[in-house]
Design a protein around this motif. Structure first.
Motif, PDB file in Angstrom:
ATOM      1  N   THR A  29       0.825  -1.197   0.000  1.00  6.34           N
ATOM      2  CA  THR A  29       0.000   0.000   0.000  1.00  6.34           C
ATOM      3  C   THR A  29       0.865   1.255   0.000  1.00  6.34           C
ATOM      4  O   THR A  29       1.781   1.386   0.809  1.00  6.34           O
ATOM      5  CB  THR A  29      -0.939   0.020   1.232  1.00  6.34           C
ATOM      6  OG1 THR A  29      -1.724  -1.166   1.208  1.00  6.34           O
ATOM      7  CG2 THR A  29      -1.849   1.224   1.207  1.00  6.34           C
ATOM      8  N   ASP A  57       1.462  -0.520  -6.398  1.00  7.01           N
ATOM      9  CA  ASP A  57       0.187  -0.029  -5.889  1.00  7.01           C
ATOM     10  C   ASP A  57      -0.226   1.255  -6.603  1.00  7.01           C
ATOM     11  O   ASP A  57      -1.399   1.429  -6.953  1.00  7.01           O
ATOM     12  CB  ASP A  57       0.249   0.196  -4.375  1.00  7.01           C
ATOM     13  CG  ASP A  57      -1.091   0.599  -3.792  1.00  7.01           C
ATOM     14  OD1 ASP A  57      -2.103  -0.063  -4.094  1.00  7.01           O
ATOM     15  OD2 ASP A  57      -1.135   1.584  -3.027  1.00  7.01           O
ATOM     16  N   GLU A  60      -1.565   0.164  -9.976  1.00  2.21           N
ATOM     17  CA  GLU A  60      -2.831  -0.575  -9.919  1.00  2.21           C
ATOM     18  C   GLU A  60      -3.989   0.306  -9.453  1.00  2.21           C
ATOM     19  O   GLU A  60      -5.085   0.247  -9.986  1.00  2.21           O
ATOM     20  CB  GLU A  60      -2.693  -1.777  -8.992  1.00  2.21           C
ATOM     21  CG  GLU A  60      -3.914  -2.677  -8.984  1.00  2.21           C
ATOM     22  CD  GLU A  60      -3.682  -3.911  -8.159  1.00  2.21           C
ATOM     23  OE1 GLU A  60      -4.209  -3.965  -7.030  1.00  2.21           O
ATOM     24  OE2 GLU A  60      -2.989  -4.818  -8.646  1.00  2.21           O
ATOM     25  N   SER A  61      -3.754   1.141  -8.454  1.00  2.00           N
ATOM     26  CA  SER A  61      -4.818   1.955  -7.874  1.00  2.00           C
ATOM     27  C   SER A  61      -5.126   3.208  -8.686  1.00  2.00           C
ATOM     28  O   SER A  61      -6.155   3.841  -8.480  1.00  2.00           O
ATOM     29  CB  SER A  61      -4.457   2.359  -6.443  1.00  2.00           C
ATOM     30  OG  SER A  61      -3.329   3.217  -6.452  1.00  2.00           O
ATOM     31  N   LYS A  62      -4.209   3.578  -9.574  1.00  2.00           N
ATOM     32  CA  LYS A  62      -4.358   4.770 -10.419  1.00  2.00           C
ATOM     33  C   LYS A  62      -4.504   6.061  -9.596  1.00  2.00           C
ATOM     34  O   LYS A  62      -5.178   7.002 -10.003  1.00  2.00           O
ATOM     35  CB  LYS A  62      -5.527   4.591 -11.383  1.00  2.00           C
ATOM     36  CG  LYS A  62      -5.373   3.382 -12.292  1.00  2.00           C
ATOM     37  CD  LYS A  62      -6.433   3.364 -13.352  1.00  2.00           C
ATOM     38  CE  LYS A  62      -6.384   2.119 -14.190  1.00  2.00           C
ATOM     39  NZ  LYS A  62      -5.181   1.811 -14.864  1.00  2.00           N
ATOM     40  N   ILE A  63      -3.850   6.106  -8.443  1.00  4.03           N
ATOM     41  CA  ILE A  63      -3.895   7.277  -7.560  1.00  4.03           C
ATOM     42  C   ILE A  63      -3.423   8.544  -8.285  1.00  4.03           C
ATOM     43  O   ILE A  63      -3.970   9.621  -8.068  1.00  4.03           O
ATOM     44  CB  ILE A  63      -3.011   7.046  -6.310  1.00  4.03           C
ATOM     45  CG1 ILE A  63      -3.592   5.944  -5.445  1.00  4.03           C
ATOM     46  CG2 ILE A  63      -2.830   8.321  -5.508  1.00  4.03           C
ATOM     47  CD1 ILE A  63      -2.654   5.476  -4.339  1.00  4.03           C
TER      48      ILE A  63
END
Length: 123
Positions: A29, A57, A60-63
């Motif tokens: 994370t 992360d 994958e999370s596209k933050i």
């Protein structure tokens, strides 16, 4: 028959190549504070893959998707490499070939995050 054998051998060689060039790191994370603290660990000779899991992360999370350059700099801090339309953040030695790995962030014409990719090359 020869074509089938060649196709099988080519596929096997390609799969072995992918295995050795892929990052072998579990997703971790993302934490901005921890990301920036770990940048100091690159002073050692063999830091390992110290930010690779968080980079996965981020991907994958596209933050970061849609953020502008100043916002990315606020979240990730100072990059190790910078160009007009991209930033590069060192991750450590995350590939089997022991080269330094980078998270490369590309920006579109409006300087918004367009793409994130892992690379073992420089920008």
């Amino acid at each position: 028959m020869k074509i089938v054998v060649i196709a099988i051998i080519t596929t096997l060689v390609y799969l072995v190549y992918l295995n050795f060039t892929a990052m072998h790191q579990p997703i971790e994370t993302f934490n901005s504070r921890e990301w920036n603290e770990r940048s100091n660990k690159f002073l050692t000779n063999d830091p390992g893959c110290i930010r690779g899991g968080m980079a996965l992360d981020l991907m994958e999370s596209k933050i970061l998707t849609g953020l502008d350059k100043p916002a990315v700099l606020e979240v990730l801090g100072k990059p190790n490499r910078a160009a007009a339309t991209s930033l590069g953040y060192e991750l450590g030695q995350c590939h089997w070939d022991w080269k330094a790995s980078y998270l490369e962030i590309s920006f579109d014409n409006d300087y918004l995050v367009k793409k994130l990719k892992l690379t073992s090359s420089t920008l």
